[in-house]
Scaffold this motif. Structure first.
Motif, PDB file in Angstrom:
ATOM      1  N   ALA A  59       0.809  -1.221   0.000  1.00 47.98           N
ATOM      2  CA  ALA A  59       0.000   0.000   0.000  1.00 47.98           C
ATOM      3  C   ALA A  59       0.843   1.272   0.000  1.00 47.98           C
ATOM      4  O   ALA A  59       0.379   2.316  -0.470  1.00 47.98           O
ATOM      5  CB  ALA A  59      -0.943   0.001   1.196  1.00 47.98           C
ATOM      6  N   VAL A  60       2.077   1.189   0.498  1.00 47.15           N
ATOM      7  CA  VAL A  60       2.904   2.401   0.591  1.00 47.15           C
ATOM      8  C   VAL A  60       4.128   2.403  -0.320  1.00 47.15           C
ATOM      9  O   VAL A  60       4.784   3.432  -0.472  1.00 47.15           O
ATOM     10  CB  VAL A  60       3.363   2.655   2.044  1.00 47.15           C
ATOM     11  N   MET A  61       4.439   1.273  -0.930  1.00 51.24           N
ATOM     12  CA  MET A  61       5.682   1.143  -1.703  1.00 51.24           C
ATOM     13  C   MET A  61       5.899   2.265  -2.716  1.00 51.24           C
ATOM     14  O   MET A  61       6.996   2.809  -2.822  1.00 51.24           O
ATOM     15  CB  MET A  61       5.721  -0.195  -2.451  1.00 51.24           C
ATOM     16  N   ASP A  62       4.875   2.605  -3.451  1.00 44.49           N
ATOM     17  CA  ASP A  62       5.019   3.603  -4.511  1.00 44.49           C
ATOM     18  C   ASP A  62       5.158   5.022  -3.975  1.00 44.49           C
ATOM     19  O   ASP A  62       5.592   5.916  -4.700  1.00 44.49           O
ATOM     20  CB  ASP A  62       3.823   3.532  -5.464  1.00 44.49           C
ATOM     21  N   ARG A  63       4.804   5.222  -2.716  1.00 40.61           N
ATOM     22  CA  ARG A  63       4.853   6.558  -2.114  1.00 40.61           C
ATOM     23  C   ARG A  63       6.144   6.820  -1.337  1.00 40.61           C
ATOM     24  O   ARG A  63       6.381   7.942  -0.894  1.00 40.61           O
ATOM     25  CB  ARG A  63       3.666   6.740  -1.175  1.00 40.61           C
ATOM     26  N   ILE A  64       6.934   5.785  -1.153  1.00 37.98           N
ATOM     27  CA  ILE A  64       8.148   5.893  -0.336  1.00 37.98           C
ATOM     28  C   ILE A  64       9.367   6.043  -1.241  1.00 37.98           C
ATOM     29  O   ILE A  64       9.535   5.295  -2.194  1.00 37.98           O
ATOM     30  CB  ILE A  64       8.311   4.642   0.563  1.00 37.98           C
ATOM     31  N   ASP A  65      10.201   7.044  -0.929  1.00 35.90           N
ATOM     32  CA  ASP A  65      11.425   7.262  -1.703  1.00 35.90           C
ATOM     33  C   ASP A  65      12.544   6.309  -1.296  1.00 35.90           C
ATOM     34  O   ASP A  65      13.373   5.929  -2.117  1.00 35.90           O
ATOM     35  CB  ASP A  65      11.929   8.704  -1.524  1.00 35.90           C
ATOM     36  N   ARG A  66      12.579   5.970  -0.008  1.00 36.25           N
ATOM     37  CA  ARG A  66      13.683   5.154   0.502  1.00 36.25           C
ATOM     38  C   ARG A  66      13.199   4.365   1.712  1.00 36.25           C
ATOM     39  O   ARG A  66      12.504   4.891   2.572  1.00 36.25           O
ATOM     40  CB  ARG A  66      14.837   6.061   0.915  1.00 36.25           C
ATOM     41  N   PHE A  67      13.576   3.088   1.756  1.00 35.02           N
ATOM     42  CA  PHE A  67      13.294   2.237   2.906  1.00 35.02           C
ATOM     43  C   PHE A  67      14.588   2.032   3.681  1.00 35.02           C
ATOM     44  O   PHE A  67      15.541   1.476   3.143  1.00 35.02           O
ATOM     45  CB  PHE A  67      12.764   0.866   2.457  1.00 35.02           C
ATOM     46  N   PHE A  68      14.630   2.509   4.913  1.00 35.94           N
ATOM     47  CA  PHE A  68      15.745   2.259   5.812  1.00 35.94           C
ATOM     48  C   PHE A  68      15.290   1.108   6.700  1.00 35.94           C
ATOM     49  O   PHE A  68      14.440   1.287   7.573  1.00 35.94           O
ATOM     50  CB  PHE A  68      16.081   3.495   6.644  1.00 35.94           C
ATOM     51  N   ILE A  69      15.828  -0.080   6.437  1.00 35.38           N
ATOM     52  CA  ILE A  69      15.318  -1.288   7.067  1.00 35.38           C
ATOM     53  C   ILE A  69      16.312  -1.826   8.085  1.00 35.38           C
ATOM     54  O   ILE A  69      17.482  -2.045   7.775  1.00 35.38           O
ATOM     55  CB  ILE A  69      15.019  -2.360   6.001  1.00 35.38           C
ATOM     56  N   ASP A  70      15.812  -2.044   9.292  1.00 35.39           N
ATOM     57  CA  ASP A  70      16.591  -2.637  10.372  1.00 35.39           C
ATOM     58  C   ASP A  70      16.395  -4.144  10.292  1.00 35.39           C
ATOM     59  O   ASP A  70      15.309  -4.637  10.550  1.00 35.39           O
ATOM     60  CB  ASP A  70      16.085  -2.086  11.702  1.00 35.39           C
ATOM     61  N   VAL A  71      17.439  -4.856   9.877  1.00 34.26           N
ATOM     62  CA  VAL A  71      17.392  -6.320   9.818  1.00 34.26           C
ATOM     63  C   VAL A  71      18.285  -6.834  10.934  1.00 34.26           C
ATOM     64  O   VAL A  71      19.511  -6.813  10.819  1.00 34.26           O
ATOM     65  CB  VAL A  71      17.865  -6.856   8.442  1.00 34.26           C
ATOM     66  N   LYS A  72      17.673  -7.288  12.013  1.00 31.95           N
ATOM     67  CA  LYS A  72      18.452  -7.721  13.175  1.00 31.95           C
ATOM     68  C   LYS A  72      19.266  -8.966  12.889  1.00 31.95           C
ATOM     69  O   LYS A  72      20.391  -9.097  13.346  1.00 31.95           O
ATOM     70  CB  LYS A  72      17.528  -7.931  14.365  1.00 31.95           C
ATOM     71  N   THR A  73      18.687  -9.878  12.122  1.00 31.71           N
ATOM     72  CA  THR A  73      19.368 -11.097  11.715  1.00 31.71           C
ATOM     73  C   THR A  73      18.478 -11.818  10.708  1.00 31.71           C
ATOM     74  O   THR A  73      17.265 -11.600  10.695  1.00 31.71           O
ATOM     75  CB  THR A  73      19.668 -12.034  12.901  1.00 31.71           C
ATOM     76  N   LEU A  74      19.060 -12.662   9.901  1.00 34.53           N
ATOM     77  CA  LEU A  74      18.268 -13.545   9.042  1.00 34.53           C
ATOM     78  C   LEU A  74      18.260 -14.958   9.606  1.00 34.53           C
ATOM     79  O   LEU A  74      17.644 -15.846   9.038  1.00 34.53           O
ATOM     80  CB  LEU A  74      18.779 -13.517   7.602  1.00 34.53           C
ATOM     81  N   ASN A  75      18.928 -15.157  10.728  1.00 30.74           N
ATOM     82  CA  ASN A  75      18.912 -16.438  11.417  1.00 30.74           C
ATOM     83  C   ASN A  75      17.571 -16.557  12.145  1.00 30.74           C
ATOM     84  O   ASN A  75      17.292 -15.810  13.088  1.00 30.74           O
ATOM     85  CB  ASN A  75      20.075 -16.506  12.407  1.00 30.74           C
ATOM     86  N   GLY A  76      16.730 -17.484  11.682  1.00 27.22           N
ATOM     87  CA  GLY A  76      15.386 -17.617  12.234  1.00 27.22           C
ATOM     88  C   GLY A  76      15.339 -17.873  13.725  1.00 27.22           C
ATOM     89  O   GLY A  76      14.500 -17.327  14.436  1.00 27.22           O
ATOM     90  N   ARG A  77      16.250 -18.701  14.226  1.00 24.68           N
ATOM     91  CA  ARG A  77      16.275 -19.023  15.655  1.00 24.68           C
ATOM     92  C   ARG A  77      16.614 -17.790  16.487  1.00 24.68           C
ATOM     93  O   ARG A  77      15.926 -17.479  17.467  1.00 24.68           O
ATOM     94  CB  ARG A  77      17.285 -20.134  15.937  1.00 24.68           C
TER      95      ARG A  77
END
Length: 104
Positions: free
Chosen positions: A14-32
């Motif tokens: 719903a917001v993708m087209d309205r956002i210029d930049r996504f600053f994403i906090d990815v703590k880890t990709l380790n599922g556990r």
């Protein structure tokens, strides 16, 4: 937009087209580790990351925090490698400072 993108896909769409930049906090990709720290699975995060890679990779900026007692340098480097394999280029690893200690 600053986000951890652990939200329903339709919210992101719903917001993708309205956002210029996504600053994403990815703590880890380790599922556990993610589950231990957040109490949730990271499946939604992975699906949303892939959506952004597919639709607007130039808008993605990732920050991977090293958080004492949560993850370490090796986990952060593994997360960065996996994000790079997904097609994400703008990735920063940083030490999260709690004020209690600068050691990780």
């Amino acid at each position: 937009m600053e986000t951890a993108i652990n939200v329903p896909r339709e919210n992101l769409e719903a917001v993708m087209d309205r956002i210029d930049r996504f600053f994403i906090d990815v703590k880890t990709l380790n599922g556990r580790i993610y589950r231990e720290y957040t109490g949730k699975d990271n499946d939604q995060v992975l699906q949303n990351l892939q959506l952004l890679v597919d639709k607007c990779p130039e808008k993605i900026g990732i920050r991977v925090p090293m958080i004492k007692g949560y993850n370490d340098r090796a986990d952060c480097e593994q997360t960065k490698r996996l994000l790079t394999e997904m097609g994400i280029e703008d990735i920063e690893i940083f030490k999260y400072r709690t004020g209690l200690s600068d050691e990780v």
